[in-house]
Design a protein around this motif. Structure first.
Motif, PDB file in Angstrom:
ATOM      1  N   THR A  14       0.861  -1.177   0.000  1.00  0.00           N
ATOM      2  CA  THR A  14       0.000   0.000   0.000  1.00  0.00           C
ATOM      3  C   THR A  14       0.901   1.231   0.000  1.00  0.00           C
ATOM      4  OG1 THR A  14      -1.708  -1.185   1.229  1.00  0.00           O
ATOM      5  CG2 THR A  14      -1.838   1.211   1.240  1.00  0.00           C
ATOM      6  N   VAL A  15       0.597   2.170  -0.883  1.00  0.00           N
ATOM      7  CA  VAL A  15       1.383   3.402  -0.985  1.00  0.00           C
ATOM      8  C   VAL A  15       0.465   4.601  -0.781  1.00  0.00           C
ATOM      9  CG1 VAL A  15       3.124   2.381  -2.487  1.00  0.00           C
ATOM     10  CG2 VAL A  15       1.147   3.490  -3.497  1.00  0.00           C
ATOM     11  N   GLY A  16       1.037   5.713  -0.363  1.00  0.00           N
ATOM     12  CA  GLY A  16       0.249   6.904  -0.067  1.00  0.00           C
ATOM     13  C   GLY A  16      -0.505   7.459  -1.258  1.00  0.00           C
ATOM     14  N   GLU A  17       0.186   7.618  -2.382  1.00  0.00           N
ATOM     15  CA  GLU A  17      -0.450   8.205  -3.552  1.00  0.00           C
ATOM     16  C   GLU A  17       0.259   7.727  -4.802  1.00  0.00           C
ATOM     17  OE1 GLU A  17      -1.664  12.617  -5.295  1.00  0.00           O
ATOM     18  OE2 GLU A  17      -0.301  12.463  -3.613  1.00  0.00           O
ATOM     19  N   LEU A  18      -0.512   7.457  -5.847  1.00  0.00           N
ATOM     20  CA  LEU A  18       0.040   7.093  -7.145  1.00  0.00           C
ATOM     21  C   LEU A  18      -0.121   8.280  -8.086  1.00  0.00           C
ATOM     22  CD1 LEU A  18      -1.415   3.484  -7.506  1.00  0.00           C
ATOM     23  CD2 LEU A  18       0.898   4.134  -6.870  1.00  0.00           C
ATOM     24  N   THR A  19       0.853   8.492  -8.946  1.00  0.00           N
ATOM     25  CA  THR A  19       0.795   9.637  -9.851  1.00  0.00           C
ATOM     26  C   THR A  19       0.584   9.239 -11.307  1.00  0.00           C
ATOM     27  OG1 THR A  19       3.202   9.640 -10.054  1.00  0.00           O
ATOM     28  CG2 THR A  19       2.240  11.060  -8.354  1.00  0.00           C
ATOM     29  N   ASP A  20       0.635   7.934 -11.605  1.00  0.00           N
ATOM     30  CA  ASP A  20       0.438   7.473 -12.977  1.00  0.00           C
ATOM     31  C   ASP A  20      -1.019   7.576 -13.396  1.00  0.00           C
ATOM     32  OD1 ASP A  20       3.066   6.861 -13.561  1.00  0.00           O
ATOM     33  OD2 ASP A  20       2.903   4.802 -12.864  1.00  0.00           O
ATOM     34  N   ARG A  21      -1.247   7.365 -14.687  1.00  0.00           N
ATOM     35  CA  ARG A  21      -2.587   7.334 -15.257  1.00  0.00           C
ATOM     36  C   ARG A  21      -2.880   5.903 -15.706  1.00  0.00           C
ATOM     37  NH1 ARG A  21      -4.841  11.738 -13.503  1.00  0.00           N
ATOM     38  NH2 ARG A  21      -6.402  11.660 -15.139  1.00  0.00           N
ATOM     39  N   CYS A  22      -4.141   5.534 -15.727  1.00  0.00           N
ATOM     40  CA  CYS A  22      -4.567   4.197 -16.148  1.00  0.00           C
ATOM     41  C   CYS A  22      -4.148   3.949 -17.591  1.00  0.00           C
ATOM     42  CB  CYS A  22      -6.084   4.083 -16.005  1.00  0.00           C
ATOM     43  SG  CYS A  22      -6.762   2.486 -16.538  1.00  0.00           S
ATOM     44  N   ASP A  23      -3.525   2.809 -17.831  1.00  0.00           N
ATOM     45  CA  ASP A  23      -3.105   2.446 -19.183  1.00  0.00           C
ATOM     46  C   ASP A  23      -4.287   2.049 -20.068  1.00  0.00           C
ATOM     47  OD1 ASP A  23      -0.272   2.846 -19.051  1.00  0.00           O
ATOM     48  OD2 ASP A  23      -0.161   1.091 -17.758  1.00  0.00           O
ATOM     49  N   ARG A  24      -5.457   1.839 -19.496  1.00  0.00           N
ATOM     50  CA  ARG A  24      -6.651   1.488 -20.282  1.00  0.00           C
ATOM     51  C   ARG A  24      -7.466   2.714 -20.680  1.00  0.00           C
ATOM     52  NH1 ARG A  24      -7.880  -3.882 -21.745  1.00  0.00           N
ATOM     53  NH2 ARG A  24      -9.955  -3.039 -21.841  1.00  0.00           N
ATOM     54  N   CYS A  25      -7.621   3.677 -19.748  1.00  0.00           N
ATOM     55  CA  CYS A  25      -8.546   4.787 -20.035  1.00  0.00           C
ATOM     56  C   CYS A  25      -7.987   6.172 -19.733  1.00  0.00           C
ATOM     57  CB  CYS A  25      -9.858   4.588 -19.280  1.00  0.00           C
ATOM     58  SG  CYS A  25      -9.705   4.788 -17.490  1.00  0.00           S
ATOM     59  N   GLY A  26      -6.851   6.267 -19.071  1.00  0.00           N
ATOM     60  CA  GLY A  26      -6.244   7.556 -18.777  1.00  0.00           C
ATOM     61  C   GLY A  26      -6.683   8.207 -17.472  1.00  0.00           C
ATOM     62  N   ALA A  27      -7.580   7.561 -16.729  1.00  0.00           N
ATOM     63  CA  ALA A  27      -8.002   8.095 -15.426  1.00  0.00           C
ATOM     64  C   ALA A  27      -6.859   7.946 -14.416  1.00  0.00           C
ATOM     65  CB  ALA A  27      -9.245   7.360 -14.930  1.00  0.00           C
ATOM     66  N   ALA A  28      -6.988   8.601 -13.276  1.00  0.00           N
ATOM     67  CA  ALA A  28      -5.972   8.504 -12.230  1.00  0.00           C
ATOM     68  C   ALA A  28      -5.807   7.053 -11.783  1.00  0.00           C
ATOM     69  CB  ALA A  28      -6.358   9.371 -11.042  1.00  0.00           C
ATOM     70  N   ALA A  29      -4.558   6.606 -11.705  1.00  0.00           N
ATOM     71  CA  ALA A  29      -4.272   5.227 -11.305  1.00  0.00           C
ATOM     72  C   ALA A  29      -4.507   5.039  -9.812  1.00  0.00           C
ATOM     73  CB  ALA A  29      -2.845   4.864 -11.653  1.00  0.00           C
ATOM     74  N   LYS A  30      -5.081   3.911  -9.473  1.00  0.00           N
ATOM     75  CA  LYS A  30      -5.259   3.492  -8.083  1.00  0.00           C
ATOM     76  C   LYS A  30      -4.437   2.256  -7.773  1.00  0.00           C
ATOM     77  CE  LYS A  30      -8.218   6.688  -7.192  1.00  0.00           C
ATOM     78  NZ  LYS A  30      -7.813   7.784  -6.341  1.00  0.00           N
ATOM     79  N   LEU A  31      -3.888   1.621  -8.839  1.00  0.00           N
ATOM     80  CA  LEU A  31      -3.141   0.390  -8.681  1.00  0.00           C
ATOM     81  C   LEU A  31      -2.069   0.331  -9.770  1.00  0.00           C
ATOM     82  CD1 LEU A  31      -4.426  -2.989  -7.735  1.00  0.00           C
ATOM     83  CD2 LEU A  31      -3.450  -2.876 -10.000  1.00  0.00           C
ATOM     84  N   GLU A  32      -0.853  -0.035  -9.374  1.00  0.00           N
ATOM     85  CA  GLU A  32       0.248  -0.239 -10.312  1.00  0.00           C
ATOM     86  C   GLU A  32       0.731  -1.669 -10.177  1.00  0.00           C
ATOM     87  OE1 GLU A  32       3.124   2.672  -9.118  1.00  0.00           O
ATOM     88  OE2 GLU A  32       2.193   4.254 -10.314  1.00  0.00           O
ATOM     89  N   VAL A  33       1.082  -2.268 -11.306  1.00  0.00           N
ATOM     90  CA  VAL A  33       1.454  -3.671 -11.351  1.00  0.00           C
ATOM     91  C   VAL A  33       2.830  -3.827 -11.991  1.00  0.00           C
ATOM     92  CG1 VAL A  33       0.813  -5.925 -12.295  1.00  0.00           C
ATOM     93  CG2 VAL A  33      -0.967  -4.306 -11.648  1.00  0.00           C
ATOM     94  N   THR A  34       3.688  -4.623 -11.364  1.00  0.00           N
ATOM     95  CA  THR A  34       4.919  -5.068 -11.998  1.00  0.00           C
ATOM     96  C   THR A  34       4.639  -6.475 -12.507  1.00  0.00           C
ATOM     97  OG1 THR A  34       6.304  -3.748 -10.530  1.00  0.00           O
ATOM     98  CG2 THR A  34       7.365  -5.583 -11.673  1.00  0.00           C
ATOM     99  N   LEU A  35       4.794  -6.675 -13.814  1.00  0.00           N
ATOM    100  CA  LEU A  35       4.483  -7.953 -14.435  1.00  0.00           C
ATOM    101  C   LEU A  35       5.604  -8.957 -14.235  1.00  0.00           C
ATOM    102  CD1 LEU A  35       3.154  -6.499 -17.786  1.00  0.00           C
ATOM    103  CD2 LEU A  35       1.798  -7.266 -15.830  1.00  0.00           C
ATOM    104  N   THR A  36       5.254 -10.228 -14.100  1.00  0.00           N
ATOM    105  CA  THR A  36       6.276 -11.266 -13.963  1.00  0.00           C
ATOM    106  C   THR A  36       7.131 -11.356 -15.216  1.00  0.00           C
ATOM    107  OG1 THR A  36       4.688 -12.935 -14.709  1.00  0.00           O
ATOM    108  CG2 THR A  36       4.958 -12.667 -12.332  1.00  0.00           C
ATOM    109  N   SER A  37       6.574 -10.980 -16.370  1.00  0.00           N
ATOM    110  CA  SER A  37       7.306 -11.020 -17.629  1.00  0.00           C
ATOM    111  C   SER A  37       8.140  -9.762 -17.861  1.00  0.00           C
ATOM    112  CB  SER A  37       6.326 -11.207 -18.794  1.00  0.00           C
ATOM    113  OG  SER A  37       5.406 -10.136 -18.839  1.00  0.00           O
ATOM    114  N   GLY A  38       8.035  -8.802 -16.955  1.00  0.00           N
ATOM    115  CA  GLY A  38       8.757  -7.539 -17.073  1.00  0.00           C
ATOM    116  C   GLY A  38       7.835  -6.419 -17.485  1.00  0.00           C
ATOM    117  N   GLY A  39       8.129  -5.228 -17.041  1.00  0.00           N
ATOM    118  CA  GLY A  39       7.312  -4.064 -17.349  1.00  0.00           C
ATOM    119  C   GLY A  39       6.314  -3.755 -16.258  1.00  0.00           C
ATOM    120  N   ASP A  40       5.680  -2.617 -16.401  1.00  0.00           N
ATOM    121  CA  ASP A  40       4.719  -2.143 -15.418  1.00  0.00           C
ATOM    122  C   ASP A  40       3.450  -1.682 -16.131  1.00  0.00           C
ATOM    123  OD1 ASP A  40       6.328  -2.216 -12.933  1.00  0.00           O
ATOM    124  OD2 ASP A  40       7.552  -0.751 -13.989  1.00  0.00           O
TER     125      ASP A  40
END
Length: 70
Positions: free
Chosen positions: A11-37
């Motif tokens: 759990t982190v205080g605040e995320l600054t990225d945007r959703c990769d699907r729709c561009g809304a404010a991100a609530k969750l970030e994922v590091t993929l097992t295959s690499g990348g985020d």
């Protein structure tokens, strides 16, 4: 028999990225097992929770957001 491991969840205080699907404010970030985020808004994070849990090695959830995959 295949054993699935659960991703590490932080759990982190605040995320600054945007959703990769729709561009809304991100609530969750994922590091993929295959690499990348990837980043997801709350809607897409919960809608795709099972798929995210299968491909993630690490998940960062914004404080206050309730993720269906937890």
């Amino acid at each position: 028999m295949t054993t699935l491991l659960s991703p590490e969840i932080d759990t982190v205080g605040e995320l600054t990225d945007r959703c990769d699907r729709c561009g809304a404010a991100a609530k969750l970030e994922v590091t993929l097992t295959s690499g990348g985020d990837l980043a997801f808004c709350g809607h897409h994070a919960n809608r795709m929770h099972a798929e995210i849990a299968r491909v993630a090695s690490k998940v960062r959830v914004e404080e206050g957001f309730v993720w269906a995959g937890k």
